[in-house]
Design a protein around this motif. Structure first.
Motif, PDB file in Angstrom:
ATOM      1  N   THR A   1     130.188 -32.399  38.764  1.00 16.88           N
ATOM      2  CA  THR A   1     131.004 -33.407  38.059  1.00 16.88           C
ATOM      3  C   THR A   1     130.477 -33.605  36.633  1.00 16.88           C
ATOM      4  O   THR A   1     131.254 -33.665  35.672  1.00 16.88           O
TER       5      THR A   1
ATOM      6  N   ARG B   1     128.784 -31.480  34.786  1.00 20.97           N
ATOM      7  CA  ARG B   1     129.111 -30.295  33.982  1.00 20.97           C
ATOM      8  C   ARG B   1     130.583 -30.292  33.581  1.00 20.97           C
ATOM      9  O   ARG B   1     130.918 -30.107  32.411  1.00 20.97           O
ATOM     10  N   ASP B   2     131.454 -30.502  34.565  1.00 20.25           N
ATOM     11  CA  ASP B   2     132.890 -30.377  34.289  1.00 20.25           C
ATOM     12  C   ASP B   2     133.334 -31.343  33.201  1.00 20.25           C
ATOM     13  O   ASP B   2     134.024 -30.958  32.251  1.00 20.25           O
ATOM     14  N   ARG B   3     132.926 -32.589  33.335  1.00 23.13           N
ATOM     15  CA  ARG B   3     133.411 -33.598  32.377  1.00 23.13           C
ATOM     16  C   ARG B   3     132.827 -33.394  30.976  1.00 23.13           C
ATOM     17  O   ARG B   3     133.532 -33.533  29.977  1.00 23.13           O
TER      18      ARG B   3
ATOM     19  N   GLN C   1     131.396 -30.591  29.710  1.00 20.75           N
ATOM     20  CA  GLN C   1     131.800 -29.300  29.123  1.00 20.75           C
ATOM     21  C   GLN C   1     133.200 -29.416  28.498  1.00 20.75           C
ATOM     22  O   GLN C   1     133.467 -28.858  27.433  1.00 20.75           O
ATOM     23  N   LYS C   2     134.069 -30.163  29.157  1.00 17.52           N
ATOM     24  CA  LYS C   2     135.432 -30.348  28.635  1.00 17.52           C
ATOM     25  C   LYS C   2     135.364 -31.009  27.248  1.00 17.52           C
ATOM     26  O   LYS C   2     136.000 -30.544  26.293  1.00 17.52           O
TER      27      LYS C   2
END
Ligand SMILES: [Zn+2]
Length: 304
Positions: free
Chosen positions: A252, A254-256, A258-259
């Motif tokens: 979670t 990383r995903d947020r 990185q976006k």
């Protein structure tokens, strides 16, 4: 009272791992070593600094990590209570001083220090903490690993016991090794996994990267079953369920972030947006730790 002290130590160590600062704030005279029997002549030792794993063979001992330098005598005494055999190999999971501080003293006692080669290079050169700017001085030759490997895996053996060392590139640092004792179903993760219930650190200035932490977590979940005893870098003995919850937090994060990074947001803009507010409520001990975690994840993407 004792528990409170240990929790405070763990928090201080977690936030400042690898810096002289962490060591300066510990009263080593008050620290006791706690030994937990993991079965099949394998033990977890807790004191001050990273957790230690000890595996006893027929002619010697394999030890993983050595805490802060002042812990040597106490660790040695705790190991002598387990077995009279010598420590033949001391494996370093990474270069931070709360895991490698005992290198010189255990080496003097006769142990061969084994590590991924980047640990040797970082200890020899000295390092700078990317978050705080704090500098750690170069270590003397006797504190450096002498049996190093460059990638993939390495096996370390004493009579009847085998430690499988695995390098995960660019995770907590650029020199992480995790160790599996398959005959005891014991996994030592070093600081690529923490079980304090809090965020850990990503040493991005020295090759650390959130994406590597996720690769490490994937490997741990693959190698584990429900009986696996997981010795984390810091915190209590863990299990597969703890690894799964940890991995979810990493993914979670990383995903947020990185976006936002890919959208061109600056570190300050990402901090202001508080993209991990819901995770922070559970995983951050305080607002500083929340901000530091966001900064460390963000800076992972600046590496490439
Ligand atoms: Zn560390």
């Amino acid at each position: 009272m004792y528990k409170t002290t240990l929790a405070a130590l763990a928090a201080a160590t977690m936030l400042c791992a690898g810096t002289a600062f962490a060591q300066q704030n510990i009263d080593f005279s008050k620290v006791e070593v706690k030994t937990t029997d993991l079965g099949n002549k394998t033990y977890m030792l807790e004191g001050a600094g990273g957790n230690v794993t000890v595996a006893v063979g027929t002619d010697g001992i394999i030890m993983v990590d050595s805490q802060f330098a002042p812990m040597h005598d106490k660790l040695k005494a705790a190991i002598e209570k387990i077995s009279p055999l010598p420590v033949k190999y001391l494996v370093n999971t990474h270069y931070h001083g709360d895991h490698t501080g005992g290198n010189a003293a255990f080496h003097k006692d006769g142990a061969t220090v084994v590590a991924q080669d980047n640990i040797r290079a970082r200890l020899a050169a000295g390092t700078t903490n990317g978050l705080t700017g704090a500098k750690t001085a170069p270590q003397p030759a006797e504190a450096l690993p002498t049996d190093t490997y460059f990638g993939g895996t390495k096996t370390v053996q004493v009579g009847g016991r085998k430690a499988l060392l695995n390098h995960v590139y660019n995770a907590h640092t650029d020199g992480d090794t995790w160790v599996f004792f398959d005959d005891a179903n014991v996994l030592d993760t070093g600081d690529t996994f923490g079980n304090t219930g809090r965020y850990n650190t990503i040493d991005f200035a020295n090759g650390g990267d959130i994406r590597g932490l996720i690769r490490a977590a994937d490997a741990y979940i693959k190698v584990s079953n429900d009986q696996t005893k997981v010795v984390p870098g810091h915190g209590a003995l863990a299990n597969k369920a703890n690894l799964i919850a940890w991995r979810e937090m990493l993914v979670t994060s990383r995903d947020r972030i990185q976006k936002l990074f890919n959208e061109g947001k600056s570190e300050q803009e990402v901090l202001a947006a508080k993209p991990l507010a819901d995770l922070d409520a559970k995983w951050a001990a305080n607002p500083d730790q929340a901000a530091n975690w966001t900064r460390m994840v963000y800076n992972s993407f600046k590496r490439s």
